[in-house]
Each structure stands twice: as structure tokens, then as C-alpha cells.
Write a protein that holds these residues in place. Structure first.
Motif, mmCIF file in Angstrom:
data_model
loop_
_atom_site.group_PDB
_atom_site.id
_atom_site.type_symbol
_atom_site.label_atom_id
_atom_site.label_comp_id
_atom_site.label_asym_id
_atom_site.label_seq_id
_atom_site.Cartn_x
_atom_site.Cartn_y
_atom_site.Cartn_z
ATOM 1 N N ALA A 129 66.220 4.419 -180.156
ATOM 2 C CA ALA A 129 67.374 3.693 -179.625
ATOM 3 C C ALA A 129 67.013 2.747 -178.488
ATOM 4 O O ALA A 129 67.645 1.697 -178.319
ATOM 5 C CB ALA A 129 68.428 4.698 -179.153
ATOM 6 N N THR A 130 65.999 3.086 -177.701
ATOM 7 C CA THR A 130 65.621 2.223 -176.567
ATOM 8 C C THR A 130 64.765 1.033 -176.993
ATOM 9 O O THR A 130 64.526 0.119 -176.202
ATOM 10 C CB THR A 130 64.845 3.025 -175.510
ATOM 11 N N LEU A 131 64.310 1.040 -178.247
ATOM 12 C CA LEU A 131 63.404 -0.025 -178.708
ATOM 13 C C LEU A 131 64.107 -1.051 -179.598
ATOM 14 O O LEU A 131 63.447 -1.855 -180.256
ATOM 15 C CB LEU A 131 62.227 0.607 -179.482
ATOM 16 N N TYR A 132 65.411 -1.034 -179.621
ATOM 17 C CA TYR A 132 66.140 -1.880 -180.566
ATOM 18 C C TYR A 132 65.856 -3.373 -180.403
ATOM 19 O O TYR A 132 66.018 -4.145 -181.347
ATOM 20 C CB TYR A 132 67.643 -1.611 -180.468
ATOM 21 N N ASP A 133 65.444 -3.793 -179.205
ATOM 22 C CA ASP A 133 65.174 -5.229 -179.005
ATOM 23 C C ASP A 133 63.731 -5.476 -178.579
ATOM 24 O O ASP A 133 63.408 -6.528 -178.030
ATOM 25 C CB ASP A 133 66.129 -5.799 -177.951
ATOM 26 N N TYR A 134 62.860 -4.521 -178.848
ATOM 27 C CA TYR A 134 61.458 -4.645 -178.422
ATOM 28 C C TYR A 134 60.598 -5.141 -179.582
ATOM 29 O O TYR A 134 60.641 -4.599 -180.690
ATOM 30 C CB TYR A 134 60.941 -3.294 -177.933
ATOM 31 N N GLU A 135 59.833 -6.192 -179.319
ATOM 32 C CA GLU A 135 58.892 -6.741 -180.294
ATOM 33 C C GLU A 135 57.494 -6.690 -179.691
ATOM 34 O O GLU A 135 57.207 -7.419 -178.731
ATOM 35 C CB GLU A 135 59.262 -8.177 -180.643
ATOM 36 N N PRO A 136 56.614 -5.826 -180.208
ATOM 37 C CA PRO A 136 55.282 -5.662 -179.611
ATOM 38 C C PRO A 136 54.533 -6.978 -179.427
ATOM 39 O O PRO A 136 53.887 -7.195 -178.403
ATOM 40 C CB PRO A 136 54.570 -4.750 -180.609
ATOM 41 N N ALA A 137 54.631 -7.866 -180.407
ATOM 42 C CA ALA A 137 53.878 -9.127 -180.325
ATOM 43 C C ALA A 137 54.320 -9.996 -179.158
ATOM 44 O O ALA A 137 53.524 -10.744 -178.578
ATOM 45 C CB ALA A 137 54.023 -9.903 -181.636
ATOM 46 N N ASN A 138 55.589 -9.873 -178.784
ATOM 47 C CA ASN A 138 56.132 -10.740 -177.730
ATOM 48 C C ASN A 138 56.363 -10.029 -176.401
ATOM 49 O O ASN A 138 56.374 -10.670 -175.341
ATOM 50 C CB ASN A 138 57.454 -11.358 -178.194
ATOM 51 N N HIS A 139 56.563 -8.742 -176.447
ATOM 52 C CA HIS A 139 57.010 -8.043 -175.239
ATOM 53 C C HIS A 139 56.025 -7.030 -174.673
ATOM 54 O O HIS A 139 56.293 -6.434 -173.627
ATOM 55 C CB HIS A 139 58.341 -7.328 -175.521
ATOM 56 N N LYS A 140 54.930 -6.790 -175.365
ATOM 57 C CA LYS A 140 53.982 -5.781 -174.899
ATOM 58 C C LYS A 140 53.423 -6.148 -173.526
ATOM 59 O O LYS A 140 52.969 -7.266 -173.303
ATOM 60 C CB LYS A 140 52.841 -5.620 -175.902
ATOM 61 N N VAL A 141 53.440 -5.170 -172.633
ATOM 62 C CA VAL A 141 52.903 -5.370 -171.280
ATOM 63 C C VAL A 141 51.481 -4.839 -171.236
ATOM 64 O O VAL A 141 51.234 -3.700 -171.640
ATOM 65 C CB VAL A 141 53.772 -4.630 -170.243
ATOM 66 N N PRO A 142 50.506 -5.631 -170.766
ATOM 67 C CA PRO A 142 49.123 -5.148 -170.679
ATOM 68 C C PRO A 142 49.027 -3.899 -169.801
ATOM 69 O O PRO A 142 49.833 -3.701 -168.889
ATOM 70 C CB PRO A 142 48.383 -6.331 -170.042
ATOM 71 N N ASP A 143 48.013 -3.083 -170.079
ATOM 72 C CA ASP A 143 47.850 -1.823 -169.347
ATOM 73 C C ASP A 143 47.849 -2.022 -167.841
ATOM 74 O O ASP A 143 48.469 -1.254 -167.093
ATOM 75 C CB ASP A 143 46.555 -1.126 -169.769
ATOM 76 N N ASP A 144 47.158 -3.045 -167.377
ATOM 77 C CA ASP A 144 47.026 -3.255 -165.928
ATOM 78 C C ASP A 144 48.370 -3.573 -165.262
ATOM 79 O O ASP A 144 48.539 -3.342 -164.058
ATOM 80 C CB ASP A 144 46.034 -4.392 -165.634
ATOM 81 N N ASN A 145 49.297 -4.105 -166.030
ATOM 82 C CA ASN A 145 50.588 -4.510 -165.458
ATOM 83 C C ASN A 145 51.688 -3.450 -165.608
ATOM 84 O O ASN A 145 52.806 -3.653 -165.150
ATOM 85 C CB ASN A 145 51.061 -5.814 -166.104
ATOM 86 N N LEU A 146 51.344 -2.346 -166.277
ATOM 87 C CA LEU A 146 52.337 -1.287 -166.457
ATOM 88 C C LEU A 146 52.713 -0.677 -165.113
ATOM 89 O O LEU A 146 51.898 -0.609 -164.190
ATOM 90 C CB LEU A 146 51.779 -0.175 -167.360
ATOM 91 N N LEU A 147 53.937 -0.205 -165.023
ATOM 92 C CA LEU A 147 54.356 0.505 -163.820
ATOM 93 C C LEU A 147 53.601 1.826 -163.728
ATOM 94 O O LEU A 147 53.154 2.367 -164.746
ATOM 95 C CB LEU A 147 55.866 0.765 -163.836
ATOM 96 N N GLU A 148 53.522 2.328 -162.501
ATOM 97 C CA GLU A 148 52.710 3.532 -162.271
ATOM 98 C C GLU A 148 53.112 4.703 -163.152
ATOM 99 O O GLU A 148 52.278 5.356 -163.769
ATOM 100 C CB GLU A 148 52.816 3.964 -160.801
ATOM 101 N N VAL A 149 54.409 4.991 -163.204
ATOM 102 C CA VAL A 149 54.851 6.143 -163.979
ATOM 103 C C VAL A 149 54.579 5.936 -165.458
ATOM 104 O O VAL A 149 54.301 6.889 -166.198
ATOM 105 C CB VAL A 149 56.348 6.434 -163.735
ATOM 106 N N ASP A 150 54.608 4.688 -165.918
ATOM 107 C CA ASP A 150 54.295 4.394 -167.306
ATOM 108 C C ASP A 150 52.813 4.637 -167.587
ATOM 109 O O ASP A 150 52.444 5.144 -168.645
ATOM 110 C CB ASP A 150 54.678 2.950 -167.639
ATOM 111 N N LYS A 151 51.976 4.254 -166.620
ATOM 112 C CA LYS A 151 50.540 4.525 -166.754
ATOM 113 C C LYS A 151 50.287 6.033 -166.793
ATOM 114 O O LYS A 151 49.474 6.535 -167.574
ATOM 115 C CB LYS A 151 49.774 3.904 -165.593
#
Length: 936
Positions: free
Chosen positions: A673-695
């Protein structure tokens, strides 16, 4: 500015999905099965791993004689998990199911259906055809039931022991063993079911309590020598035996003592009779027989050997006293009555001492004319008559009842006997086969490891394998006799002729064709006769199944070797069954075990640990569970059970797996349900830019994937599923998702905070569905298809089972300091949640968003940590405000107060900056900025 009221709920980016919260598994699972069938999933799974390393699980064939039970379902689910998990490790992992179609289990069920007895079968070929149809019917039924459990495999091309090709292979295997010298025909005392009228193997019996007679009988010594019995009248001395099978006394041919033990001469004070019993058992003997005796001299056992005594039933006969090594001093009198035709130890003692193997009992368990006055009585009915005769002739010293463990036929559940008869055997010691078998177990991985010692112990003590059965439905013993001299024909040309017919036609030719048509033209016996007859016995079904590895040799190619296979997986009872017979056949013929590893699981019991029986009303039927909860719940129950031990099941015990399932399903639903508007090719955040809790959570995901794959590889299915469930329920639902809601819902659609969370959720969802799929196959597939419908899943493969665990997955190691930091945060979070609950219980707050958390400590290090993480705490604990007070004790204290300010109608947090925006005066500053940027 417009004063029109804005509906801020429409501006919040709430989760959206068609994936239902309510599973409705009984109705939804058949749709998944249709989908798998439509896309030819099994074939595609194999094709996806073509050219990869192989993993071969060889299926132990269940009997095709009824519907599956929960134990069969348990076994098939474990096998399915094995096959699927190995496939998702990137291995070519085929699964060919099998069915055992011959022998007593099928014949017994068919005769029950036809309401006939074996003696009523006159047209054997017609009966065999009915048996074939009966087995075929249940193959179809069981196949449907196994598929309903979610199993994948080559269901339309199983190996079936009644197929002509298979029967030909078994007959060939028997002849191979015959040519190697392992097979012989001889008269032996074997386990015999008088109800089924056939010999049985050890694996075809089960031990249950039985109430038997317990009698003490005196055998009058004939001409007792004076050097042993001084000053005693020779007419008054008897050696005393104890037995629980009075009916075996007519077949008595000796009495056995222990050479090394001392025997006591007892004088009956009432009758002046003398009795010889073991000194160690003399007191218990007198007590059991209520005798008052005077203890006389001691006699060494070896001095008694060679004495003669009058037969207790046929008094005109004399029999000897012998010695054996199986006389014990635990019960009885220390003297064992020997009936070579009615006991395994007795039989070998009879061979050693050259006793007559006298068997007055026929195949129906009735005494023949050789049984004298007991002729026509069944052995169990004869017990009372034997006791009555002994009593009338003053030979009975004591009589009682005893409850003890006794062998019963595993099919008809009735007590069995030992009976001497001509049978076919496999010599377990020929060419040191026993030693080879025991040594070969060291080349096999045993799961659990203790099962190796169990099998070794059985191999060390097992007798020769009784191969023949006096039944009609099975593979025949392919042997020809000369009608004139009764010689067994061993000519290679004859064997080759039988092999050729067997491989071409199966075994039916043996029962329908004339013997002269089987024997090659112009073939003659050494005696010159050309008249022959066929063996009428069939082979033990354990030889049928014990040869099943031959199907692996057929399927194996140079690049996909399947024999020996990687794994046999069955219940613990197969140590004396399929595991053992397969090992014997393979090692005798080829020199090594047919398997590289053997996994053993326990039995399925009811809620209180009792075996399930219809009569007890405690049977838990798979179809009922499926109808009520779905097959997925059985799969999860099977996985979460400790298969190394017996497992219990009941409606109550299923509630645990049901609760876990619901929580996991909701976790998966939330991610989709949280990914309904997420497109990996366009929206993926690189590892280095992820928020701390996401890392941090991505690092935990990486650890999960590696750990679970290893657990699957080590057959630790319970640990694997427990890790996935705990990750979903504890790490995700109870922590991570709570910390995400504010930024997922209220921050900008394309904000770094939101896309960072979605990037990691995408990876988690993809990994979790794959990790759970060997167990939660239906739900993982259902969710996978829903995943594919949204932009995030457009690149996913057609089925979750066409992916590998680590496909499109890069291991991610969380920085050690980051891991340490977040472990500490979680530790403090637990304390905060506890205090929030206390405040809620007091009525100080309702929702946690009404709260302000105040940290109090004078510890500089703790203060520094809290200051550096201050901005994280509101989202981590779902409160509106967090403050630090540099006061109090060194140990951290947590105070909960009502939050300051006003509740923001969009983010629901209590803020002091509401009204700072002219455009959105009723919103907090953060929400107002989002509204402006997003142009909502």
C-alpha cells in the motif's frame, strides 16, 4: 485569503492497495493453484535454473490406499519447502512424486471394500486388475489433495510401483541380487499375521500392549543322574519353565538354561516334588506360584545341559536341555522353553542344536493334525485348552495374566505370531553386507545426527530380510522351479528371458501366462526335465519401495546426476523401513547408499500428545483445516513445529500460527500500500542518501536474507520462518513502520524522506515475499501478483518462485557505529513506550501524539547522545514533542506530559507554530510548507 474549509484528509498521502486485509484463504487458494497451472509454474521453475547445480529430493512413496492424513500432509509440506527453497537458492531442483501401490495395504483396503477374505479370491488376474484400479483411484485422490496443499512437482509423471516399467526394474533388481548370491530360500521362523495369512517383515509390525497368559509349567526330568540329584526320587524332579504363549508348548523341542548361572533345587513342602529353577529367580518363582519350598543344593547350569525331559503335551516324547546366550535372569525361572518354529531366537537355537523345526500351525494360524487334540483350533483359542490340559495332568504350577508389549500387524492391528515356513530371504551378512551398510552410514549426513546411531543399531541387530509374502497383489518373486526335482533354476538365460518380459510387460505376465511360455525354448533342468512351475509368492513391498532409487538412475543425465540423490525425507519410522531397505538394496547392488543426506521428522499427535485414531475421535483431518482456515495455515503450522520431535495439532494449537499469519499478512499489505506511487527507476534513493533509520533497517534486512537462506540450506525451516515472522512483526510493524508514518503520509510526495522510506520498503517487500514463499506459498504469490500491478513491480518476474532469494539483492552492511547508535535508540524507545502506556492508563493522554516526552539526566554522555538524536524521537515514538532537561539523576528518567500548543488538523501533531502561515492559518508551519510546495 479564502475562508473555505479545506478537507486536509485528502492531502495526506495515505497507503492505497486492493490487497485485502482478510485473507479468505479457503476461497482464494484455489485461484492461485489455477494460476500456477495456467503458467506451468513447475516447468518454468526448472527452466529458470537450467544448467545450474542440482538438488534432488527423492520422494518416499505413500500408500495409495486412502485419503491423506495430517501426518502425510506434514511430510509433503516439508518436502515442498525443501524443493522450493533449493530452487530459490538457484538450484535445479525437480520433484517427482511417487506412490507405493502393491502389497497388503492396498490388498487389505480393497478386500475390505469388496467385503471378501483372501481365501475367497479365485481369479487372481481379475483381482489384480481391481487392485490396480483401486490404487489408481487413490493416486488421483491423493495427488489432488497434495496439490491442494500448495505443492509443486511433476504431478502428471510420478513414479508408480505398479507401472510395468517399475515392476520390471524391481524384478531385475531381485534377479541381480540373486545372481550376486544375496538371495536364498529357506525355512525360518518369521513374523506371521494369521489374519492376513502372510509373512511380515519387522517393518510391518508395531508394538502395542497385550494381555497374555503367564504360566509356570513343570517338565519332568527323565532318569535324572544321581551325581547331580543325590538322594532324590527320580520320579519327582522337574525343570520349570515360564511362558506367556501356552499355545507354543505343543511345538516344544528343548529347554534352555544359562551355562554360567547357578540353579537351585527346591523341595515343595506340600507335595515333596522337586523343582529346578535359577537361584536368582527362586524367590519370585515361589511367590508367583504360591509355593512353600525348602532350598536344596545349587547346580551350575552347564551340569543341566544334556538332561532329557518328558514333553509337557506329548509325554511319550523326550527333549533335551540345551544352553543359549539369550536366557536372562530378569523374569520367569531362568529356564526357557524352546519352540524353534515359533520364535526367532528359538529358531537359531534349533539350528545350532540340530533340533526338529516342528511347526504344527498352518498359514491360517490353526493347528494341523500334528497338533494332536488341538487340531483345528487357532493358536490364541488353543491357549485355554493347553492350560486346561496342563492343569488336569498336574503340570501347571502357576497361572496368571500379564500385560506386555507385543507385536501386532501394522495393517489389521491384530497380534501376530512367529511361524516357521519356507520363505525367500536376503542374506544380510553375505559378502560382509552388514558391515558395509554400517560403514556406509558414515558417508551420509543425518538430520538430526542421532538418527544415524538409531539406524546403525538396527542394522547391527537385524535378521535376514524376509522377502516373500503369501499374497496376490504385488511384484512376483521371479523364480522358476523344476517340477521333477524341485530345483530352483538359476540359469542366466532364464533370468534374461524373465527380465526381458518384465521390462516389456511388467509383472502381470507372471500371473496370466503359462510357465512354459516364460521358460526359453528347449530349456531343460540339470536333471533333464523340461517341466517347470512358477513361484507363487510376491515380494515384500519394502523391496518395491527399496528399489525406487532406480528411477533416479533412469532420469539422471551426465549434466544432471540424480543418483545418489541429495536427500531422503520421511518420518522416523522409516529407519526400519524405507531408509533401511533402500540402503540395503543400493549398497548390495551398487556398493553405496542411494542418498547423501537423510532428514527424519516425528509423528503428528493430538493436542495432549496422543496418537490419532478414528475410534478415539481425535483425528485432525487436513481437508477440514483447509476448509476452515486454508492450506496456508497447515503449511505455517508444519514449519513452526519442531520436526525433529513429535508434533501436536488441534484447533487450539492452530491459533498461534493463525495469529502470526494475520500479522505477517498485514505487514505485507502495508508495504504494498505504501508503494502505490513508487517507481524504482525514477525514485530510488542511493544508499548514501538514505535516512539513518532506513540504512539501519536495510542492514537488518541484509542480515535476514543471508541468515534465512542459510537456515533453509541447513533444513532449519522453523528458524527461517521465525526470523521472517519476527522481522515483519517486531522490526517492521512494531517499530519501523510506526517511525515512517509521519514522513510517508504528511511530507511531500517526492521528498527525500518519503522516497528514502519507499526505496527501502520496496527492497524489504521483494525480499520478504521471496523468503516467505517456500512456506507461505499462496500468500507470497498473491502478494507478488498485487506487487506486479503497481509501478514498483512492473519489472518483477511472472511468479515469485521464478526469482532467487538473492536475485537483485546486494548485501548491505550497516556501519558499526550506526548499528550501535540505533540499538541504543531502540533500547530507550522501549522505556518511552512503557511510560506512554502508563500515562494512557491514567487518562493523562489519549493518543501518543497528545504527549510530550521529557528526558531527564545529568550524565554528560547520555545528554550528548540525546541532543544529537533529538530530531528523531518524535517520529520514533509517535509523539508531538520531545525535550531534554539537564537535571535529575545520572540514570536516564523519562517524564510524559501533555503536549503544548494546538493539534494540527493535517498531521495530527500538537504544535506551537500553528497560524504562522497566512495561507494556511490552521496548519502547523511544516504542513503549510508542504501544502504550498505540493500545490494541493
Amino acid at each position: 485569503m479564502s475562508k473555505e474549509k479545506v478537507s486536509y484528509s485528502k492531502t495526506v498521502l495515505l497507503p492505497k492497495t486492493d490487497f485485502p486485509m482478510r485473507a479468505n484463504l479457503p476461497n482464494r487458494e484455489p485461484l492461485i493453484l489455477e494460476f500456477w497451472n495456467k503458467i506451468n509454474l513447475y516447468e518454468k521453475m526448472l527452466k529458470a535454473r537450467e544448467g545450474k547445480d542440482t538438488f534432488i529430493l527423492h520422494d518416499g512413496p505413500p500408500y495409495a490406499n486412502g485419503h491423506i492424513h495430517i501426518g502425510t500432509a506434514f511430510n509433503k509440506i516439508l518436502k515442498d519447502i525443501t524443493v522450493k527453497s533449493r530452487a530459490m537458492m538457484g538450484l535445479w531442483s525437480p520433484y517427482v512424486p511417487g506412490w507405493d501401490c502393491h502389497g497388503l495395504p492396498i490388498e487389505f483396503a480393497l478386500m475390505k471394500e469388496m467385503k471378501i477374505h483372501k481365501r475367497h479370491i479365485e481369479d487372481v488376474p481379475a483381482f489384480r486388475q481391481k487392485a490396480r484400479e483401486f490404487a489408481g483411484k487413490f493416486i488421483d485422490i491423493q495427488r489432488s489433495e497434495f496439490k491442494r496443499l500448495g505443492g509443486v512437482g511433476d504431478w502428471e509423471n510420478p513414479y508408480i510401483t505398479m507401472s510395468p516399467k517399475y515392476e520390471g526394474a524391481v524384478m531385475d533388481g531381485f534377479l541381480n541380487l540373486f545372481e550376486k548370491g544375496y538371495i536364498y530360500r529357506g525355512k525360518k521362523s518369521v513374523l506371521w499375521c494369521i489374519s492376513c495369512e502372510t509373512a511380515l517383515a519387522d517393518a510391518e509390525t508395531e508394538y502395542k500392549d497385550k494381555t497374555s497368559h503367564s504360566i509356570y509349567v513343570k517338565f519332568a526330568i527323565d532318569n535324572p543322574p544321581k551325581e547331580i540329584f543325590k538322594n532324590v526320587s527320580k520320579e519327582k524332579i522337574s525343570i520349570v519353565i515360564w511362558t506367556t504363549t501356552p499355545w507354543t508348548l505343543p511345538a516344544n523341542r528343548a529347554c534352555a538354561v544359562s551355562q554360567e548361572e547357578k540353579y537351585r533345587l527346591l523341595k515343595d513342602k506340600k507335595t515333596n516334588q522337586y523343582y529346578v529353577v535359577a537361584d536368582k529367580l527362586s524367590d519370585s518363582f515361589m511367590s508367583a506360584c504360591k509355593l512353600e519350598c525348602e532350598k536344596k543344593e545349587l547346580i551350575l547350569g552347564e551340569k543341566l545341559v544334556g538332561l532329557k525331559y518328558r514333553h509337557p503335551i506329548f509325554s511319550e516324547q523326550l527333549a533335551p536341555v540345551i544352553y543359549t546366550d539369550f536366557v536372562d535372569m530378569e523374569t520367569g525361572t531362568g529356564v526357557v522353553h524352546i519352540a524353534p518354529s515359533h520364535g526367532e531366537d528359538d529358531f537359531y537355537a534349533g539350528l545350532k542344536w540340530k533340533l526338529d523345526i516342528f511347526c504344527p500351525v498352518d498359514h491360517c494360524g490353526k493347528f494341523t493334525s500334528e497338533g494332536g487334540e488341538f487340531e483345528g483350533l487357532t493358536v490364541f483359542d488353543a491357549n485355554d485348552k493347553v492350560i486346561e490340559k496342563l492343569k488336569n495332568e498336574s503340570k501347571l504350577l502357576g497361572h496368571g495374566k500379564i500385560e506386555h508389549s507385543y507385536p501386532h500387524c501394522w495393517r489389521c492391528k491384530k497380534p501376530v505370531i512367529f511361524r516357521a515356513a519356507e520363505q525367500w530371504f536376503l542374506n544380510i551378512d553375505h559378502q560382509d553386507l552388514r558391515k558395509k551398510l554400517i560403514k556406509e552410514t558414515d558417508n551420509v549426513s543425518w538430520i538430526p545426527s542421532v538418527s544415524q546411531e538409531r539406524l546403525k543399531a538396527m542394522l547391527k541387530n537385524r535378521p535376514d530380510w524376509c522377502l516373500s509374502r503369501q499374497r496376490y497383489w504385488g511384484t512376483p518373486v521371479p523364480v522358476i522351479y523344476c517340477d521333477k526335482c524341485n530345483e530352483i533354476q538359476k540359469d542366466k538365460k532364464l533370468f534374461d528371458a524373465i527380465r526381458q518380459r518384465a521390462y516389456k510387460e511388467g509383472s502381470d505376465f507372471w500371473f496370466t501366462d503359462k510357465t512354459e511360455n516364460i521358460v526359453p525354448p528347449n530349456y531343460k533342468c540339470k536333471c533333464g526335465s523340461n517341466e517347470f512351475r512358477k513361484e507363487t509368492d510376491i515380494l515384500d513391498v519394502w523391496m518395491d519401495s527399496g528399489m525406487s532409487w532406480m528411477t533416479l538412475k533412469e532420469k539422471g543425465a551426465a549434466d544432471k546426476k540424480q543418483y545418489p540423490c541429495d536427500l531422503y525425507l520421511e518420518g522416523s519410522d522409516q529407519h526400519r523401513g524405507w531408509f533401511q531397505t533402500s540402503l540395503i538394496c543400493s549398497t548390495a547392488i551398487n556398493g553405496y547408499a542411494p542418498y547423501k543426506a537423510v532428514l527424519t521428522h516425528g509423528f503428528t499427535l493430538d493436542e495432549v500428545g496422543k496418537a490419532m485414531h478414528k475410534s478415539a475421535g481425535n483425528v485432525v483431518a487436513p481437508e477440514k483445516i483447509i476448509k476452515k482456515y486454508g492450506a496456508e495455515i497447515i503449511r505455517l503450522w508444519a514449519t513452526l513445529s519442531d520436526y525433529s520431535d513429535d508434533v501436536r495439532i488441534s484447533d487450539t494449537l492452530l491459533q498461534g500460527p493463525i495469529d502470526i499469519y494475520r500479522k505477517m499478512r498485514n505487514t505485507v499489505r502495508y508495504m504494498i500500500a505504501t508503494l502505490y506511487d513508487y517507481e524504482p527507476a525514477n525514485h530510488k534513493v542511493p544508499d548514501d542518501n538514505l535516512l539513518e533509520v532506513d540504512k539501519y533497517i536495510k542492514g537488518k534486512l541484509s542480515t535476514l536474507v543471508c541468515g534465512v537462506e542459510k537456515d533453509y540450506a541447513d533444513f532449519k525451516y522453523r528458524q527461517a520462518m521465525r526470523k521472517v515472522a519476527d522481522f515483519c512483526i517486531l522490526d517492521l510493524s512494531a517499530f519501523y513502520f510506526d517511525s515512517l508514518k509521519d514522513r510517508l503520509y504528511t511530507l511531500g510526495r517526492n521528498s527525500l524522506e518519503r522516497r528514502s522510506a519507499q526505496t527501502v520498503i520496496y527492497e524489504i517487500l521483494r525480499a520478504v515475499l521471496k523468503l516467505a514463499s517456500p512456506v507461505l506459498s499462496f500468500t507470497s504469490e498473491e502478494a507478488w501478483q498485487e506487487f506486479r500491478k503497481i509501478p514498483a513491480g512492473t519489472d518483477l518476474k511472472e511468479s515469485v518462485f521464478l526469482e532467487d532469494f538473492k536475485e537483485n539483492f546486494d548485501e548491505y552492511k550497516t556501519n558499526a557505529s550506526l548499528k550501535e547508535k540505533w540499538n541504543k535508540i531502540l533500547e530507550i524507545r522501549t522505556k518511552i513506550l512503557k511510560e506512554l502506556e502508563v500515562s494512557r492508563q491514567k487518562g493523562d493522554i489519549g493518543s501518543s501524539l497528545e504527549a510530550m516526552v521529557i528526558f531527564k539526566t545529568s550524565d554528560s554522555e547520555t545528554l550528548k547522545f540525546l541532543e544529537n538524536t533529538l530530531s528523531l524521537w518524535p517520529s520514533i515514538t509517535i509523539v508531538s514533542q520531545v525535550k531534554i532537561a539537564k537535571e535529575g539523576a545520572k540514570e536516564l528518567e523519562i517524564e510524559v506530559r501533555r503536549a503544548e500548543g494546538t493539534k494540527c488538523p493535517r498531521c495530527w501533531q500538537w504544535k506551537t507554530d500553528i497560524g504562522s502561515s497566512e495561507k494556511y492559518p490552521d496548519l502547523c508551519e511544516r504542513c503549510a510548507n508542504v501544502m504550498s510546495k505540493e500545490k494541493i
